[in-house]
Design a protein around this motif. Structure first.
Motif, PDB file in Angstrom:
ATOM      1  N   ALA A   1       9.710   3.305   5.505  1.00 13.23           N
ATOM      2  CA  ALA A   1       9.375   2.129   7.097  1.00 13.23           C
ATOM      3  C   ALA A   1      10.328   0.693   6.650  1.00 13.23           C
ATOM      4  O   ALA A   1      10.084   0.313   5.744  1.00 13.23           O
TER       5      ALA A   1
ATOM      6  N   PHE B   1       9.665  -2.609   9.753  1.00 19.15           N
ATOM      7  CA  PHE B   1       9.061  -3.386  10.494  1.00 19.15           C
ATOM      8  C   PHE B   1       9.803  -4.265  11.146  1.00 19.15           C
ATOM      9  O   PHE B   1      10.044  -5.117   9.908  1.00 19.15           O
TER      10      PHE B   1
ATOM     11  N   PHE C   1      -6.541   3.347  13.658  1.00 18.81           N
ATOM     12  CA  PHE C   1      -5.096   4.331  12.670  1.00 18.81           C
ATOM     13  C   PHE C   1      -5.419   4.038  11.712  1.00 18.81           C
ATOM     14  O   PHE C   1      -4.477   2.929  11.480  1.00 18.81           O
ATOM     15  N   THR C   2      -5.055   5.145  11.208  1.00 13.08           N
ATOM     16  CA  THR C   2      -5.277   4.871   9.307  1.00 13.08           C
ATOM     17  C   THR C   2      -4.898   5.828   8.432  1.00 13.08           C
ATOM     18  O   THR C   2      -5.521   6.730   9.166  1.00 13.08           O
ATOM     19  N   THR C   3      -4.233   5.794   7.224  1.00 11.91           N
ATOM     20  CA  THR C   3      -3.992   7.331   6.563  1.00 11.91           C
ATOM     21  C   THR C   3      -4.532   6.333   5.214  1.00 11.91           C
ATOM     22  O   THR C   3      -4.297   7.344   4.890  1.00 11.91           O
ATOM     23  N   SER C   4      -5.012   5.411   5.090  1.00 11.36           N
ATOM     24  CA  SER C   4      -5.724   4.895   3.846  1.00 11.36           C
ATOM     25  C   SER C   4      -7.542   5.464   3.411  1.00 11.36           C
ATOM     26  O   SER C   4      -8.208   5.107   4.777  1.00 11.36           O
TER      27      SER C   4
ATOM     28  N   LEU D   1      -6.847  -1.451  11.200  1.00  9.93           N
ATOM     29  CA  LEU D   1      -6.814  -2.817  12.573  1.00  9.93           C
ATOM     30  C   LEU D   1      -5.636  -3.404  12.153  1.00  9.93           C
ATOM     31  O   LEU D   1      -5.201  -4.477  12.954  1.00  9.93           O
TER      32      LEU D   1
ATOM     33  N   LEU E   1      -2.093  -3.768  11.920  1.00 12.74           N
ATOM     34  CA  LEU E   1      -1.014  -3.142  12.732  1.00 12.74           C
ATOM     35  C   LEU E   1      -1.710  -3.200  14.175  1.00 12.74           C
ATOM     36  O   LEU E   1      -0.666  -4.850  15.044  1.00 12.74           O
TER      37      LEU E   1
ATOM     38  N   GLY F   1      -8.869   1.460   4.247  1.00 15.01           N
ATOM     39  CA  GLY F   1      -8.511   1.041   5.245  1.00 15.01           C
ATOM     40  C   GLY F   1      -8.610   1.114   6.766  1.00 15.01           C
ATOM     41  O   GLY F   1      -9.637   2.226   6.598  1.00 15.01           O
ATOM     42  N   LEU F   2      -8.887   0.245   7.409  1.00 15.07           N
ATOM     43  CA  LEU F   2      -9.470   0.260   8.510  1.00 15.07           C
ATOM     44  C   LEU F   2      -9.109   0.626  10.139  1.00 15.07           C
ATOM     45  O   LEU F   2      -9.698   0.212  10.844  1.00 15.07           O
TER      46      LEU F   2
ATOM     47  N   ASN G   1       0.778  -0.977   0.017  1.00 10.40           N
ATOM     48  CA  ASN G   1       0.247   0.005   0.259  1.00 10.40           C
ATOM     49  C   ASN G   1       0.904   1.562   0.191  1.00 10.40           C
ATOM     50  O   ASN G   1       0.723   2.405  -0.590  1.00 10.40           O
ATOM     51  N   ALA G   2       2.151   1.230   0.703  1.00  6.86           N
ATOM     52  CA  ALA G   2       2.494   2.198   0.951  1.00  6.86           C
ATOM     53  C   ALA G   2       3.889   2.879  -0.351  1.00  6.86           C
ATOM     54  O   ALA G   2       3.706   3.705  -0.661  1.00  6.86           O
TER      55      ALA G   2
HETATM   56  P1  ADP Z   1      -4.578   0.327   7.154  1.00  3.83           P
HETATM   57  O1  ADP Z   1      -3.470  -0.520   6.802  1.00  3.83           O
HETATM   58  O2  ADP Z   1      -5.830  -0.209   7.024  1.00  3.83           O
HETATM   59  O3  ADP Z   1      -4.375   1.945   6.696  1.00  3.83           O
HETATM   60  P2  ADP Z   1      -2.654  -0.472   9.514  1.00  3.83           P
HETATM   61  O4  ADP Z   1      -3.162  -0.739  10.973  1.00  3.83           O
HETATM   62  O5  ADP Z   1      -2.002  -1.944   8.717  1.00  3.83           O
HETATM   63  O6  ADP Z   1      -4.125  -0.675   8.889  1.00  3.83           O
HETATM   64  O7  ADP Z   1      -2.078   0.550   8.951  1.00  3.83           O
HETATM   65  C1  ADP Z   1      -2.096   1.799   9.691  1.00  3.83           C
HETATM   66  C2  ADP Z   1      -1.025   3.113   9.253  1.00  3.83           C
HETATM   67  O8  ADP Z   1      -0.040   2.828   9.373  1.00  3.83           O
HETATM   68  C3  ADP Z   1      -1.479   3.192   7.915  1.00  3.83           C
HETATM   69  O9  ADP Z   1      -3.239   3.816   7.336  1.00  3.83           O
HETATM   70  C4  ADP Z   1      -0.556   3.757   7.275  1.00  3.83           C
HETATM   71  O10 ADP Z   1      -0.429   4.969   7.316  1.00  3.83           O
HETATM   72  C5  ADP Z   1       0.740   3.958   8.348  1.00  3.83           C
HETATM   73  N1  ADP Z   1       2.030   2.486   7.473  1.00  3.83           N
HETATM   74  C6  ADP Z   1       1.529   0.747   7.739  1.00  3.83           C
HETATM   75  N2  ADP Z   1       2.615   0.070   7.377  1.00  3.83           N
HETATM   76  C7  ADP Z   1       3.340   0.980   6.713  1.00  3.83           C
HETATM   77  C8  ADP Z   1       4.670   1.675   5.680  1.00  3.83           C
HETATM   78  N3  ADP Z   1       5.358   0.314   4.656  1.00  3.83           N
HETATM   79  N4  ADP Z   1       5.135   2.498   5.431  1.00  3.83           N
HETATM   80  C9  ADP Z   1       4.423   3.743   5.731  1.00  3.83           C
HETATM   81  N5  ADP Z   1       3.104   3.523   5.931  1.00  3.83           N
HETATM   82  C10 ADP Z   1       2.849   2.470   6.923  1.00  3.83           C
END
Ligand code: ADP
Length: 591
Positions: free
Chosen positions: A581, A583, A546-549, A555, A557, A552-553, A501-502
């Motif tokens: 990023a 992880f 918490f989401t930026t998409s 959920l 992470l 997205g839900l 997604n990122a």
């Molecule tokens: P969602 O994918 O539904 O948004 P997540 O809990 O999986 O929910 O992710 C939360 C947020 O973390 C994402 O909306 C994004 O902003 C940020 N994020 C997660 N993975 C990455 C990544 N690899 N690069 C940048 N931002 C990320």
């Protein structure tokens, strides 16, 4: 109350006893003093008398006196003897010296010049005269009939002792005898054999008797004109008791009063009895002082003991109170602890329920997340299944055509393809089944590479569609971790999916998945070269929702984090120095 009275009584008795002890010691002291003083006085008295004892015998031998007695009318001789006697009296310190003829008439005297001269007077009534006329030296005490002074007479026969011509008499003054005695608190009395006091330091005791005199004794005394001026009434002279060591306790002069401690000595030569009286007045106050002192000390002591006992009792009471209070406090404390314990037990129970609820919620969340992921994957799956389905249709059509043309070999090949494709479809659906299944979360031995394969099978389509380059960097030796396969797969799917997604919109897309063994741990890293995570988001990305998409839900992470925790692992996020990023999932290595 009774105890106090008894104590007081005992104290009184003790004080009395101490006083008596002191009295005894004082008496001893007085007695010793009395003896010493009495001895001193008696020897003084004896000395005084003895000083004159030789004089009368000496004069009795004198020829001048004898001549006068032989020729009593010789005036010149008388004059000579008068002068001689005066001379002797002056030198010897005697009161009077005189010469009597055989009838008791005074022929010559040292006081011949005085108005009240003895010359011519008859003293034959005096016992000392008759004594000397019988050839013996006479001694006599009497009050002077002419002078009224107390005198002591020494008489001696003149001439032949067997047949005396007359008597010579030396009279000394004993009025001064008492004057030598001026000791305070001590009285002195000298009595004659009849018990008449003739020397007394107290003038009012003089010429009193120690006992009532018999009538004949009184008559005799009167006849001798010993005490012609005195009444001779008895003096109060009461024996209180005999004390040890020959001392007596007397009450003299008055019936009441302190009384005296008396000690007596005899003077056999003179026929006198000398008695020393030491006033007890000095004793009584001292004894009482001692008794009082002892009593007050005892009272003081008793008061102190009483106060101390009171204090002790108070202390004990206070102690008991304190102990009681402590006991109460303890009971109260136990009560409170019990209450708190039951509160805590209740809280614990609630907490456990809460935790259970929470876990259930988390399980539900995980499930929900899985479903969400499934939804997201629907497109991929759709593609994944549609493609083989279309191919199957084509192969089926082809097969039918070849059967019609009786080209069985080609038909069989097409059918073979169909069979292979269905097998692949079954594999995909089987994979989904595993993913939607609820797991126990039990940690077992899991092969990391197998797990990663499973995850990649799910996300492969997305990776391919997004044209992402996936770089796998695993060690040659297989890594085993303690985990739940499905859950670990889910985490990996989430991490790789997030990376995809990122990377959306990035020109050059790369995902780097690596794993390293690190002691008891296995570190799995999922890194991408995307935009990375803004620093203010870093704290919140693991929060649920918490989401930026847009789709997205929020959920993924949070679920992954929870799963990691449950597996005894950890999941952290950071940004790589070169961008993108990173992880890191740290799992417990299987032992
Ligand atoms: P969602 O994918 O539904 O948004 P997540 O809990 O999986 O929910 O992710 C939360 C947020 O973390 C994402 O909306 C994004 O902003 C940020 N994020 C997660 N993975 C990455 C990544 N690899 N690069 C940048 N931002 C990320």
């Amino acid at each position: 109350m009774a105890g106090a009275v008894l104590l007081l009584l005992a104290g009184g008795l003790l004080s009395w006893y101490v006083g008596s002890l002191q009295r005894a010691s004082l008496l001893d002291e007085i007695e010793l003093k009395a003896r010493q003083e009495l001895d001193l006085y008696v020897s003084h008295l004896t000395g005084q008398l003895d000083r004159f004892a030789y004089l009368a015998p000496l004069l009795g031998d004198d020829f001048r006196l004898q001549s006068l007695l032989i020729a009593p009318n010789n005036v010149s001789q008388q004059d000579q003897v008068n002068r001689f006697l005066k001379h002797v009296a002056t030198i010897a310190g005697a009161l009077d010296v005189y010469l009597m003829d055989a009838n008791g008439v005074t022929l010559a005297a040292s006081n011949w010049q005085d108005e009240l001269t003895f010359v011519g007077r008859n003293f034959s009534f005096r016992p000392y005269f008759s004594e000397a006329m019988q050839g013996r030296p006479g001694r006599y005490y009497a009050l002077g009939t002419t002078s009224g002074r107390r005198g002591y007479y020494f008489s001696y026969p003149v001439g032949d002792v067997g047949k005396p011509l007359g008597v010579v008499v030396v009279k000394i003054d004993i009025d001064t005898l008492e004057n030598a005695w001026r000791n305070k608190g001590t009285e002195l009395i000298v009595t004659d054999p009849d018990g008449v006091i003739f020397v007394a330091t107290r003038p009012e005791w003089r010429y009193r008797t120690l006992r009532p005199l018999q009538a004949d004794v009184v008559a005799r005394i009167r006849e001798s004109r010993r005490y012609p001026v005195a009444e001779l009434t008895p003096l109060h002279y009461e024996l209180v008791k005999h004390l040890p060591s020959g001392v007596r306790e007397l009450r003299v002069g008055e019936a009441r009063g302190a009384g005296y401690i008396a000690r007596a000595a005899e003077m056999p030569d003179a026929g006198w009895r000398v008695e020393l009286l030491v006033s007890q007045e000095v004793i009584a106050p001292q004894v009482w002082q001692t008794r009082l002192f002892t009593m007050s000390m005892l009272m003081l002591l008793m008061t102190a003991v009483w106060l101390y006992a009171g204090r002790r009792r108070q202390q004990r009471e206070r102690e008991a109170e304190r102990r009681e209070a402590m006991q109460e406090a303890l009971v109260e404390l136990e009560d409170r602890v019990d209450r708190r314990t039951s509160d805590l037990t209740e809280a614990n129970r609630l907490l456990r329920v809460e935790i259970e609820n929470h876990e259930r919620t988390q399980d539900e969340l995980i499930q929900a997340a899985k479903l969400a992921a499934l939804g997201q994957m629907a497109a991929g799956i759709n593609h994944e299944l549609n493609q083989p389905l279309a191919a199957i249709r084509t192969y089926a059509d082809n097969a039918r055509t070849y059967v019609t043309r009786e080209n069985l070999e080609q038909a069989a090949w097409n059918l073979q393809q169909i069979s292979e494709l269905t097998q692949r479809m079954a594999q995909i659906s089987g994979q989904l089944k595993v993913f939607s299944r609820k797991t126990t979360g039990q940690r077992i031995r899991v092969s990391l590479s197998a797990c990663l394969d499973g995850a990649l099978r799910i996300v492969r389509t997305r990776i391919d569609q997004a044209s992402v380059e996936l770089i796998l960097d695993l060690p040659e030796q297989e890594l085993f971790v303690a985990a739940d396969m499905v859950q670990l797969e889910q985490v990996l799917v989430n991490l790789i999916g997030n990376a995809c997604n990122a990377l959306e919109g990035c020109p050059d897309k790369r995902i780097h998945v690596s794993a390293r063994s690190d002691g008891d741990w296995v570190r799995v890293e999922v890194a991408d070269n995307g935009p990375g995570i803004p620093s203010d988001h870093l704290q919140r990305i693991f929060d649920p929702f918490f989401t930026t998409s847009e789709n997205g839900l929020g959920l993924g992470l949070s679920i992954s984090h929870t799963i990691a925790q449950r597996l005894g692992a950890s999941l952290t996020a950071s940004n790589a120095a070169q961008g993108g990023a990173v992880f890191v999932l740290t799992l417990a290595a299987w032992r």
